[in-house]
Design a protein around this motif. Sequence first.
Motif: not given
Length: 551
Positions: A41-46, A66-68, A71-72, A77-78
């Motif tokens: 999920a982190d990879l797809f978010l990046v 959208l970037n906020l 990032l949120a 998630l983490n």
Amino acid sequence: MLNLWRTANMDKHKTQPRKKKKVRRDLTLINQIMAFFVLTADLFLVLAMLGLTQFSSLSRTLFIRLNLIVLAAALILNFLAMLAVGRRSVSLLKTAMTAAVVIGLISAFGVYVEGRLNVNLGKMMDQGSSQETVGVSFVVLGDDEHAALQSAQDLNGKVFGILDDEQAQQGYQMPKNEIEKLKLKVTYREYSDYTRLLKGLLNKEIDVAALPENYKGMFETNEEIAPELAVLRDVHNFNRTLTIHTEQGSDKDVTKEPFTVLIIGVDDDRSDALMLATVNPGSMTVLLTSIPRDSYVPIACYTNQKSDKINNSRVRGRQCTIDTVKQLLDVDVDFYFESNFHGIIEIVDALGGVIIDNPKEFVGQDSSDERGHQTVWVPQGVNRLNGEQTLAFARERHSYNSGDFQRQSNQQQVIQAILTEAVRLKDVNKALKVLDAAGENVSTNLSMEQMIGLFNLTMKKMNRSYVQNQNVFNVIGARISGVNDRAPNRMSIVRLYQGSIEDNKKAIHRVFNLNSEIDAPKALSFSIDWVYEAPAISKDEYDEKFAPLKQ
């Protein structure tokens, strides 16, 4: 006493809260699975954040929001994942994995959409050169005299017709290179264009003509040559992948500076639809100037700039058409936008059809290569037409009294109808289908930044306007008029009025410079009963006499 003690002791045990059982089992495997989902999920978010960057100019505020959000989502998630591992809580582990799957799927869809956008925009954008596969046919007459010519080796010692332009890859370089490869000894006779070359073959000035492989499609509308196509025969065919060069687009800021776009509709390598769009982003004015496809004008890339029908210039390359229009109207062409006719069908169908006002019902030609099959019905009046009907409407001329001039008006209406539907798009899937169709069939030298800038400008104007979407741009239709005639080779042509060319030049200048002088009336009167009609840019007829055409 003993019973009282036992009762009190039992009550004491009942009132004490139960301690939560700690998870004693090994959660290593579950932790690993959760870590995999979270990292994915982190990879797809990046990737989603990186993909959004190139579209940031659409809206800075929206881009930041959208970037906020991304990032949120990543932080939450983490945090959930670390909390679940630290507390060894099964419920938290399940929550973290569920959140990872949901966020991963949403961000993966975003990456997928961005990927399709990039692929299709990349296909559309021409940065100065592109790879195209082109074919050449060695053509002979199919009569008894040439019956012995069955293979390439039979062409040894014959007279070959080629173009006289050493820079013409398809008409000069490819035939010569192929003849050298086949080790043939031949004699060459050169012609300024393919029409004269094919006429040379029919008149037996040459034995073999080196023509584009789709030469039958090129000449099927030529009233003089079309009946002779049946007697021609291909002896040898070959193709090569060539690098086609086109001038890069202007570096103008299209949101502030006026610019021009040459709109080219291609059919069998000919420019069957040709319009110059002059755009002033300050006044949101678009002037569409149609040029008859049969206009008999000097062709910029021909030797000594010999005259020919302007639609044949595209056979020699897109840049040849651009340079010819520059020369005709004495105006810089900042950009081009080219689509084949199949692209019109696919784009219109992806939009769900377009609204067209047809002045006369007719049954016209479909998009198949087999000409003469009248298979498309286009109703009269205002209707939503599908892709095939829209293309037939844009190509039809025989059903209208004004012929090609009505076709030019129809083509302008199709452009406006497509733009109207495009700016109304809100369905993501439909928008992606439109982009897929454009990516396969459209080419332009507008840059990504310029296209995004134009889109952003349009959206801003729409949000500030109380009028309907299609009225955000003030679209003005114009055309260069002329008279039907015959070329020296009996080819049907249109000889343009010089007065019409000059009037259209002035109109283009007025759109570029809104402070330019106009011819004001000497006296002014007004009546409430008048119905306003926009003045015509060019007259249908001019008091001009044309000199006889020379061979």
